[in-house]
Write a protein that holds these residues in place. Sequence first.
Motif, PDB file in Angstrom:
ATOM      1  N   UNK A  99       0.755  -1.186   0.063  1.00 40.33           N
ATOM      2  CA  UNK A  99      -0.157  -0.074  -0.049  1.00 40.33           C
ATOM      3  C   UNK A  99       0.908   1.282  -0.067  1.00 40.33           C
ATOM      4  N   UNK A 100       0.506   2.215  -0.773  1.00 35.90           N
ATOM      5  CA  UNK A 100       1.383   3.505  -0.752  1.00 35.90           C
ATOM      6  C   UNK A 100       0.728   4.510   0.099  1.00 35.90           C
ATOM      7  N   UNK A 101      -0.359   4.295   0.599  1.00 38.47           N
ATOM      8  CA  UNK A 101      -0.886   5.370   1.599  1.00 38.47           C
ATOM      9  C   UNK A 101      -1.732   4.485   2.683  1.00 38.47           C
ATOM     10  N   UNK A 102      -1.568   4.825   3.897  1.00 36.63           N
ATOM     11  CA  UNK A 102      -1.983   4.050   4.951  1.00 36.63           C
ATOM     12  C   UNK A 102      -3.154   5.212   5.647  1.00 36.63           C
ATOM     13  N   UNK A 103      -4.312   4.709   5.581  1.00 35.63           N
ATOM     14  CA  UNK A 103      -5.211   5.699   6.356  1.00 35.63           C
ATOM     15  C   UNK A 103      -5.835   5.217   7.620  1.00 35.63           C
ATOM     16  N   UNK A 104      -6.047   5.793   8.611  1.00 33.81           N
ATOM     17  CA  UNK A 104      -6.674   5.268   9.806  1.00 33.81           C
ATOM     18  C   UNK A 104      -7.853   6.299  10.297  1.00 33.81           C
ATOM     19  N   UNK A 105      -8.851   5.920  10.737  1.00 36.16           N
ATOM     20  CA  UNK A 105      -9.854   6.604  11.325  1.00 36.16           C
ATOM     21  C   UNK A 105      -9.622   6.662  12.857  1.00 36.16           C
ATOM     22  N   UNK A 106     -10.123   7.537  13.518  1.00 30.79           N
ATOM     23  CA  UNK A 106     -10.187   7.334  15.226  1.00 30.79           C
ATOM     24  C   UNK A 106     -11.274   6.852  15.677  1.00 30.79           C
ATOM     25  N   UNK A 107     -11.030   6.672  17.286  1.00 28.00           N
ATOM     26  CA  UNK A 107     -11.735   5.952  17.853  1.00 28.00           C
ATOM     27  C   UNK A 107     -13.194   6.595  18.202  1.00 28.00           C
ATOM     28  N   UNK A 108     -14.138   5.920  18.615  1.00 23.19           N
ATOM     29  CA  UNK A 108     -15.524   6.509  18.978  1.00 23.19           C
ATOM     30  C   UNK A 108     -15.815   6.254  20.761  1.00 23.19           C
ATOM     31  N   UNK A 109     -16.183   7.361  21.187  1.00 17.79           N
ATOM     32  CA  UNK A 109     -16.699   7.262  22.663  1.00 17.79           C
ATOM     33  C   UNK A 109     -18.130   7.500  22.670  1.00 17.79           C
ATOM     34  N   UNK A 110     -18.413   6.772  23.858  1.00 14.28           N
ATOM     35  CA  UNK A 110     -20.068   7.226  24.000  1.00 14.28           C
ATOM     36  C   UNK A 110     -20.117   8.039  25.359  1.00 14.28           C
ATOM     37  N   UNK A 111     -20.757   9.168  25.363  1.00  7.78           N
ATOM     38  CA  UNK A 111     -20.944  10.232  26.438  1.00  7.78           C
ATOM     39  C   UNK A 111     -19.655  10.446  26.929  1.00  7.78           C
ATOM     40  N   UNK A 112     -18.590  10.502  26.272  1.00  6.62           N
ATOM     41  CA  UNK A 112     -17.174  10.776  27.064  1.00  6.62           C
ATOM     42  C   UNK A 112     -16.729   9.831  27.574  1.00  6.62           C
ATOM     43  N   UNK A 113     -17.165   8.264  27.460  1.00  8.96           N
ATOM     44  CA  UNK A 113     -16.329   7.263  28.007  1.00  8.96           C
ATOM     45  C   UNK A 113     -16.135   6.173  26.835  1.00  8.96           C
ATOM     46  N   UNK A 114     -15.001   5.396  27.200  1.00  6.40           N
ATOM     47  CA  UNK A 114     -14.595   4.527  25.916  1.00  6.40           C
ATOM     48  C   UNK A 114     -15.976   3.426  25.995  1.00  6.40           C
TER      49      UNK A 114
END
Length: 460
Positions: free
Chosen positions: A255-270
């Motif tokens: 792969x030439x470009x690696x892309x990653x999305x961030x985490x999701x929290x729920x109401x401020x908590x993991x």
Amino acid sequence: MVEITLYNTATRAKERFTPIDPDNVRMYVCGPTVYDRAHIGNARAVVAFDLLYRMLRHIYGPEHVTYVRNVTDVDDKINARAAERGVDISTVTDETLNWFHEDMTSIGALPPTHEPRATQWITQMIAMAEQLIASNNAYAAEGHVLFAVKGFDDYGALSRRSVDDMIAGARVEVAPYKRDPMDFVLWKPSSAAEPGWDSPWGRGRPGWHLECSAMSYELLGESFDIHGGGIDLVFPHHENERAQSLCAHPKGDFARVWMHNGFVQVEGEKMSKSLGNFITVNDLRDSAPGEVIRLALLSAQYRQPLDWTQALAIEMRTVLTRWRQVAAEANGEALTEPPEAVTAALADDLNSPKAIAEMHRLASKGDAAGLRAAGALLGLLTPELGGWEAAPEATTEIAALIEAALAARMAARKAKDFAAADRLRDGLIAAGVEIKDTPQGAEWVLKPEFDAGKLPEAST
């Protein structure tokens, strides 16, 4: 042609995107492991790369973009779930994949060009494992095939970790058949009760990392443009994919470009099942239309953390209701080109918040055609996702009942009678009233399924 810049995890920098072949722009994204309902974090990855897919199709043409998203349908979690139910793994995986498709369609995700299932590519995985053994990058031991990490000097380059740090900071499986603790499994033996396939090393099944390398090679070649997934996949999954693919096909770039999305929290908590805040897309679909879920997931730039809250869902619903009212004035017109400002925002590493801000401006101007075209590029305001916005009108009597219940809830909270306050809130929600608490007081909106007969009495 619009110039796209994308943040490359491998270089830790935004770079101008130049496809290997503009006539065949190729993207691979790690898809679901099909043993349970997709949660909101899974949905975020799908929406993030669906947005990129839409942008690439817009710029290079739909016929010039190939999007592969795999399905992991052989895995220890799947085996455990099938054993619990006393069924074959295909029963679990087929059912779960159908759920996944329903959920992702509901939030406006386009189907990928190819959706390979791991169990259909076992022959190619075995061939890659044999190739890695032949090049001395892997070895067979006690029915296993393992990748020899220290034989690949560039291991750790993607995640920016040294092998010593990985050993110290990770839960590394120690096994007598390993030459080094960091060596990872390409193939492992299966018991009589586990799914398995014949191989040169005995009956067994592939390790998790091998499937993506084998399938991406077969469908996209030894070099392709973009590899995507959640930030949690950088190590070990993507690090291991990269290592074994570059060793199996040393003339390619993988792969030439690696892309990653961030985490999701729920109401401020993991998000965690143990905390009781583990939210599936199916859970949300009971209270939030798919289009609302999609806009909420796009409200933060894909690399940044996203906090899923009830207030966010209510806000996005309100926004979309207004946008659809404006866009309806252009429904009889053919779609125009998206406004340049929206395209430019998304071309800048998928800056969806900036694109959404531009859509607010278009709505405020009453630019129905521009708003509709912008929405189409983001997968919003489409006929397929519509219909939910036809919420019932609140009569004076209904509004008075809701306001009375909210006032009683506020009084109960001030009296620290939280049980009564919660009963009133839950009653309103059950009746189909969405509530958003603000510093100025509670705001509310009726959902399409509103049932006045279920409204709680203020004295409850």
